[in-house]
Design a protein around this motif. Structure first.
Motif, PDB file in Angstrom:
ATOM      1  N   PRO A 123       0.835  -1.213   0.000  1.00 52.63           N
ATOM      2  CA  PRO A 123       0.000   0.000   0.000  1.00 52.63           C
ATOM      3  C   PRO A 123       0.864   1.255   0.000  1.00 52.63           C
ATOM      4  CG  PRO A 123      -0.025  -1.024   2.166  1.00 52.63           C
ATOM      5  CD  PRO A 123       0.700  -1.958   1.252  1.00 52.63           C
ATOM      6  N   PHE A 124       0.238   2.411   0.053  1.00 53.99           N
ATOM      7  CA  PHE A 124       0.958   3.666  -0.140  1.00 53.99           C
ATOM      8  C   PHE A 124       2.111   3.847   0.844  1.00 53.99           C
ATOM      9  CE2 PHE A 124      -2.909   4.673  -2.487  1.00 53.99           C
ATOM     10  CZ  PHE A 124      -2.352   5.209  -3.636  1.00 53.99           C
ATOM     11  N   HIS A 125       3.235   4.278   0.287  1.00 47.62           N
ATOM     12  CA  HIS A 125       4.448   4.549   1.048  1.00 47.62           C
ATOM     13  C   HIS A 125       5.326   5.438   0.162  1.00 47.62           C
ATOM     14  CE1 HIS A 125       5.446   1.219  -1.629  1.00 47.62           C
ATOM     15  NE2 HIS A 125       6.732   1.526  -1.474  1.00 47.62           N
ATOM     16  N   PHE A 126       6.415   5.943   0.717  1.00 46.87           N
ATOM     17  CA  PHE A 126       7.332   6.737  -0.108  1.00 46.87           C
ATOM     18  C   PHE A 126       8.756   6.473   0.334  1.00 46.87           C
ATOM     19  CE2 PHE A 126       6.676   9.440   3.550  1.00 46.87           C
ATOM     20  CZ  PHE A 126       7.920  10.029   3.757  1.00 46.87           C
ATOM     21  N   HIS A 127       9.689   6.782  -0.539  1.00 45.09           N
ATOM     22  CA  HIS A 127      11.120   6.649  -0.252  1.00 45.09           C
ATOM     23  C   HIS A 127      11.862   7.447  -1.312  1.00 45.09           C
ATOM     24  CE1 HIS A 127      10.595   3.687  -3.404  1.00 45.09           C
ATOM     25  NE2 HIS A 127       9.928   2.883  -2.602  1.00 45.09           N
ATOM     26  N   GLY A 128      13.135   7.193  -1.458  1.00 43.60           N
ATOM     27  CA  GLY A 128      13.928   7.910  -2.440  1.00 43.60           C
ATOM     28  C   GLY A 128      13.574   7.504  -3.861  1.00 43.60           C
ATOM     29  N   GLY A 147       4.804  15.279  -1.865  1.00 41.61           N
ATOM     30  CA  GLY A 147       4.183  16.267  -0.995  1.00 41.61           C
ATOM     31  C   GLY A 147       2.712  16.035  -0.756  1.00 41.61           C
ATOM     32  N   HIS A 148       2.071  15.230  -1.606  1.00 45.38           N
ATOM     33  CA  HIS A 148       0.648  14.918  -1.416  1.00 45.38           C
ATOM     34  C   HIS A 148       0.518  13.604  -0.658  1.00 45.38           C
ATOM     35  CE1 HIS A 148      -3.657  14.756  -2.177  1.00 45.38           C
ATOM     36  NE2 HIS A 148      -3.490  13.473  -2.447  1.00 45.38           N
ATOM     37  N   VAL A 149      -0.214  13.624   0.450  1.00 43.85           N
ATOM     38  CA  VAL A 149      -0.410  12.423   1.254  1.00 43.85           C
ATOM     39  C   VAL A 149      -1.807  11.870   0.984  1.00 43.85           C
ATOM     40  CG1 VAL A 149      -0.424  11.436   3.575  1.00 43.85           C
ATOM     41  CG2 VAL A 149       1.121  13.344   3.036  1.00 43.85           C
ATOM     42  N   PRO A 150      -1.918  10.691   0.394  1.00 43.27           N
ATOM     43  CA  PRO A 150      -3.236  10.130   0.091  1.00 43.27           C
ATOM     44  C   PRO A 150      -3.914   9.581   1.343  1.00 43.27           C
ATOM     45  CG  PRO A 150      -1.519   8.589  -0.530  1.00 43.27           C
ATOM     46  CD  PRO A 150      -0.817   9.856  -0.095  1.00 43.27           C
ATOM     47  N   THR A 151      -5.206   9.323   1.230  1.00 47.31           N
ATOM     48  CA  THR A 151      -5.953   8.700   2.317  1.00 47.31           C
ATOM     49  C   THR A 151      -5.876   7.183   2.164  1.00 47.31           C
ATOM     50  OG1 THR A 151      -7.477  10.570   2.397  1.00 47.31           O
ATOM     51  CG2 THR A 151      -8.207   8.517   3.412  1.00 47.31           C
ATOM     52  N   PHE A 187      10.171   6.508 -10.546  1.00 49.65           N
ATOM     53  CA  PHE A 187       9.380   7.126  -9.490  1.00 49.65           C
ATOM     54  C   PHE A 187      10.233   8.176  -8.776  1.00 49.65           C
ATOM     55  CE2 PHE A 187      10.974   2.961  -8.150  1.00 49.65           C
ATOM     56  CZ  PHE A 187      11.742   3.255  -7.034  1.00 49.65           C
ATOM     57  N   PRO A 188       9.717   9.404  -8.636  1.00 45.51           N
ATOM     58  CA  PRO A 188      10.501  10.497  -8.051  1.00 45.51           C
ATOM     59  C   PRO A 188      10.672  10.363  -6.535  1.00 45.51           C
ATOM     60  CG  PRO A 188       8.703  11.318  -9.427  1.00 45.51           C
ATOM     61  CD  PRO A 188       8.436   9.872  -9.166  1.00 45.51           C
ATOM     62  N   ASP A 189      11.593  11.108  -6.021  1.00 46.16           N
ATOM     63  CA  ASP A 189      11.869  11.162  -4.585  1.00 46.16           C
ATOM     64  C   ASP A 189      10.639  11.671  -3.833  1.00 46.16           C
ATOM     65  OD1 ASP A 189      13.110  11.230  -2.136  1.00 46.16           O
ATOM     66  OD2 ASP A 189      14.388  12.947  -2.578  1.00 46.16           O
ATOM     67  N   GLY A 190      10.227  10.947  -2.796  1.00 46.60           N
ATOM     68  CA  GLY A 190       9.170  11.414  -1.911  1.00 46.60           C
ATOM     69  C   GLY A 190       7.760  11.275  -2.421  1.00 46.60           C
ATOM     70  N   ALA A 191       7.565  10.609  -3.563  1.00 48.26           N
ATOM     71  CA  ALA A 191       6.218  10.454  -4.120  1.00 48.26           C
ATOM     72  C   ALA A 191       5.530   9.236  -3.504  1.00 48.26           C
ATOM     73  CB  ALA A 191       6.282  10.311  -5.634  1.00 48.26           C
ATOM     74  N   TYR A 192       4.398   9.456  -2.850  1.00 47.95           N
ATOM     75  CA  TYR A 192       3.633   8.326  -2.325  1.00 47.95           C
ATOM     76  C   TYR A 192       3.177   7.447  -3.495  1.00 47.95           C
ATOM     77  CZ  TYR A 192       3.015   9.262   2.668  1.00 47.95           C
ATOM     78  OH  TYR A 192       3.217   9.408   4.015  1.00 47.95           O
ATOM     79  N   HIS A 193       3.349   6.131  -3.335  1.00 50.71           N
ATOM     80  CA  HIS A 193       2.919   5.206  -4.379  1.00 50.71           C
ATOM     81  C   HIS A 193       2.510   3.875  -3.766  1.00 50.71           C
ATOM     82  CE1 HIS A 193       7.276   4.616  -3.837  1.00 50.71           C
ATOM     83  NE2 HIS A 193       7.049   3.332  -4.114  1.00 50.71           N
ATOM     84  N   ALA A 194       1.628   3.180  -4.469  1.00 51.99           N
ATOM     85  CA  ALA A 194       1.193   1.836  -4.095  1.00 51.99           C
ATOM     86  C   ALA A 194       1.362   0.939  -5.313  1.00 51.99           C
ATOM     87  CB  ALA A 194      -0.256   1.843  -3.628  1.00 51.99           C
TER      88      ALA A 194
END
Length: 212
Positions: A123-128, A147-151, A187-194
């Motif tokens: 599920p959604f998380h972020f990293h470098g 910078g956008h945090v999903p629900t 995938f860019p730095d700090g982008a929340y993704h699942a």
């Protein structure tokens, strides 16, 4: 490289083709080849929740048998579902990854080899920043701008998020795609993704140094 650095690096995701050639590597990591050559090894599995803090060891051959016969179920909790991604640094795997043709962009590539069952993912998380390439199978990605945090609920699987919270095109910040063999996602730095593996999927992630 210049177009990637100017238009995408540390800015936005992009799917790329024909940037590397891993046809030979794909022959080395078919499920049959992995089972025959490395089935007696022990691998580390990570919990499939946002934080991936729990680990367990399992015989690789037994793990491959399990994921090819059992997809992740809709009612499985992410923190109780384990799959192979990251945290495996054994010499046999390092030697195998020497055959991987890295994406010719970015610096200081740190490679991570993964194999997941159908309907598994994180599920959604972020990293470098980095790249993800599917060697076999298909992987669906959901990415938000940095910078956008999903629900989302950290212990709910991606398939549960799809059923419970996914808004499709009504969510204007969300970008999504399906990665097929031979395609590479940046995938860019700090982008929340699942992520969601649509099939039994073999993949390689390359984590790189941020351009900032």
């Amino acid at each position: 490289p210049e177009q990637f650095e100017q238009e995408y690096q540390d800015k936005k995701p992009v799917v790329m083709t024909n940037v590397n050639d891993n046809r030979e590597f794909a022959r080395l990591v078919t499920l049959k080849a992995l089972k025959e050559n490395f089935g007696d090894r022990t691998v580390i599995l990570s919990s499939s929740n946002t934080y991936s803090y729990d680990k367990e060891e399992m015989n690789f051959g037994s793990y491959l048998n399990r994921i090819t016969t059992n997809a992740v179920r809709i009612d499985d909790r992410a923190d109780r579902t384990y799959y192979m991604f990251g945290d495996n640094y054994e010499p046999w795997l390092d030697r195998l990854l020497e055959n991987y043709d890295k994406v010719p962009f970015g610096e200081d590539h740190a490679l991570s080899f993964g194999v997941g069952a159908a309907m598994s993912g994180v599920p959604f998380h972020f990293h470098g920043p980095g790249f993800s390439e599917v060697i076999s199978g298909r992987k669906r990605w959901f990415i938000y701008p940095a910078g956008h945090v999903p629900t989302f609920e950290p212990n709910r699987t991606t398939i549960q998020w799809l059923n419970e919270r996914y808004k499709g095109s009504a969510d204007r910040k969300l970008r999504e795609c399906i990665i097929y063999p031979g395609e590479v996602l940046y995938f860019p730095d700090g982008a929340y993704h699942a992520t969601l593996n649509l099939d039994t999927t073999v993949f390689v992630s390359s984590f790189i140094r941020s351009g900032n």
